[in-house]
Design a protein around this motif. Structure first.
Motif, PDB file in Angstrom:
ATOM      1  N   ARG A  34       0.581  -1.195   0.099  1.00 25.52           N
ATOM      2  CA  ARG A  34      -0.075   0.063   0.053  1.00 25.52           C
ATOM      3  C   ARG A  34       0.895   1.415   0.028  1.00 25.52           C
ATOM      4  O   ARG A  34       0.491   2.231  -0.155  1.00 25.52           O
ATOM      5  N   GLY A  41      -1.403   3.006   3.917  1.00 26.12           N
ATOM      6  CA  GLY A  41      -2.180   3.830   3.180  1.00 26.12           C
ATOM      7  C   GLY A  41      -1.489   5.062   2.511  1.00 26.12           C
ATOM      8  O   GLY A  41      -2.272   6.025   2.093  1.00 26.12           O
ATOM      9  N   SER A  44      -1.993   5.781  -1.154  1.00 30.96           N
ATOM     10  CA  SER A  44      -3.272   6.305  -1.368  1.00 30.96           C
ATOM     11  C   SER A  44      -3.577   7.499  -0.933  1.00 30.96           C
ATOM     12  O   SER A  44      -4.137   8.745  -1.465  1.00 30.96           O
TER      13      SER A  44
ATOM     14  N   TYR B  71      -4.316  -3.978  -9.109  1.00 32.27           N
ATOM     15  CA  TYR B  71      -4.643  -2.738  -8.355  1.00 32.27           C
ATOM     16  C   TYR B  71      -6.207  -2.894  -8.288  1.00 32.27           C
ATOM     17  O   TYR B  71      -6.902  -2.600  -7.122  1.00 32.27           O
ATOM     18  N   GLU B  76      -6.576  -2.611  -3.301  1.00 29.62           N
ATOM     19  CA  GLU B  76      -6.378  -1.127  -3.528  1.00 29.62           C
ATOM     20  C   GLU B  76      -7.248  -0.258  -4.082  1.00 29.62           C
ATOM     21  O   GLU B  76      -7.565   0.878  -3.481  1.00 29.62           O
ATOM     22  N   ARG B  79     -10.045   0.425  -1.456  1.00 30.59           N
ATOM     23  CA  ARG B  79      -9.472   1.064  -0.432  1.00 30.59           C
ATOM     24  C   ARG B  79      -9.398   2.629  -1.010  1.00 30.59           C
ATOM     25  O   ARG B  79      -9.696   3.669  -0.391  1.00 30.59           O
ATOM     26  N   GLU B  80      -8.939   2.805  -2.154  1.00 29.09           N
ATOM     27  CA  GLU B  80      -8.810   4.300  -2.735  1.00 29.09           C
ATOM     28  C   GLU B  80      -9.947   4.947  -2.806  1.00 29.09           C
ATOM     29  O   GLU B  80     -10.108   6.118  -2.524  1.00 29.09           O
TER      30      GLU B  80
END
Lengths: 255, 255
Positions: A34, A41, A44, B71, B76, B79-80
């Motif tokens: 990540r 995160g 992100s 991705y 990911e 989450r993003e």
């Protein structure tokens, strides 16, 4: 379309389950790291910053300070910046410059033309809040190095016949001469005008000041083809330009 | 500022060396993985897509197909996307809704409210060029699942008193009923209007159509507070909204 259904909550719950299950079902590979290994995160977080989804933040989150340091000095920042400049060239090369001297580009200064990376190294790469006095002292040293791909771009824009406007939120009165000299020493010559923040815009958002400055250019008859900056406040608002380009900067946010 | 110096080339070379040296000097840690391990520069490619620096691409670069797959289905992406929705809530909660029913939000449909991930799984996650017939057939199945955090957002926007406009480049004539039914089945109710591409905008850029649609809303007296989409063509142009939010989508580019 106006009706409400008592079962809508059930639908949300079901959709959430389906979404989660879909992720699990489709997943045939291990999860991406990540954030390069440290912090949670942080990648992100950086993408949220770069897309302009996250605004108004004051410092890099503590858990991401090491991540940002690695990003800035480990080569990734330079590669990503160079990739943006490559896109700028692709676009720029397709623009036909007319002969009327009104084809313009707008570029920001700090961390767009000149680098403050050395300064921010002393501020934990944005882990500490903005220090106006410290930054002014740094800027007064006229020691900000050029960002080479951007220096090359400015020279090529000028060579191609574009009028280049450097538009910075730096205060005109206190940093006008300093900034002009720093740019000159670093090889930024041939541009049309350095537009700095006047007293009437002190304390106002950079977006407001920069929008007004671009409006003035448009009033003067300029066509803004490209607009390049490391902050979304460089690129948002009226008359943003035909194409905008966001250079990476996960170290600070300019309101 | 207008002078040109013969030594400018020397300055560029020097600055490039200094820049490279600075990177090397500052670097006290190993380089970040550039793309999670497969392909070269795929993370940079994705960031370029998400910032809108890279436009007009037709397929995911071959070297990044596996990266995009990981991705999208490795967690990911979800989450993003959830992180963006969290930012939307923070902003939305600070907006005071007036009593005149003119506080509006604009949301895109495909990969904003409804997910096409299952469809693109069959298209190598964007590794294959856009297939209009295939996509229409998929859309006609009315089987696009809701994106749960966005479904929750739409419900909360409506509950808070905002007028929600769903603005999609899908063709009104061929996909109008299908899309409305798909949205309804997935729980999208209570929104104000579904605005689709009419015959007069066929073959035109989504940015042009969407800008005109937003202009119409402003003419009707609506104040666009937020504008959410997975494509920059959802967010660029006039009357973008007080805040725009870019949801992640590295699978395709809508011109």
């Amino acid at each position: 379309m106006q009706e409400r259904r008592w079962g809508a909550t059930v639908v949300v719950v079901f959709a959430t389950l389906a979404w989660t299950a879909m992720g699990a079902k489709l997943s045939r590979c291990t999860a991406l790291p990540r954030d390069g290994g440290d912090g949670v995160g942080c990648l992100s977080w950086r993408v949220a910053v770069e897309t302009g989804n996250l605004r108004g933040w004051r410092t890099v989150p503590r858990r991401c300070v090491r991540y940002v340091e690695r990003y800035m000095v480990g080569g990734e920042y330079q590669r990503e910046l160079e990739a943006v400049v490559e896109q700028i060239y692709r676009y720029m090369e397709g623009v036909v410059v007319s002969g009327d001297d009104r084809d313009a580009w707008v570029l920001d200064v700090d961390d767009t033309c000149l680098s403050n990376l050395r300064y921010y190294q002393g501020k934990r790469f944005g882990g500490e809040p903005f220090d106006p006095t410290g930054f002014r002292r740094w800027a007064e040293r006229r020691a900000c190095p050029a960002i080479p791909p951007m220096l090359r771009l400015v020279r090529d824009l000028v060579k191609k016949g574009f009028k280049v406007f450097l538009l910075t939120g730096r205060d005109s009165e206190s940093l006008g001469r300093t900034t002009a000299e720093n740019l000159h020493t670093q090889g930024f010559v041939g541009y049309e005008r350095l537009v700095m923040r006047g007293a009437e815009y002190r304390g106002k958002s950079a977006a407001v000041f920069k929008t007004e400055a671009r409006r003035q250019l448009v009033r003067e008859g300029y066509r803004i083809w490209g607009n390049v900056g490391d902050q979304w406040t460089d690129l948002l608002g009226d008359h943003p330009g035909d194409r905008t380009f966001k250079l990476p900067n996960p170290m600070y946010f300019v309101p």
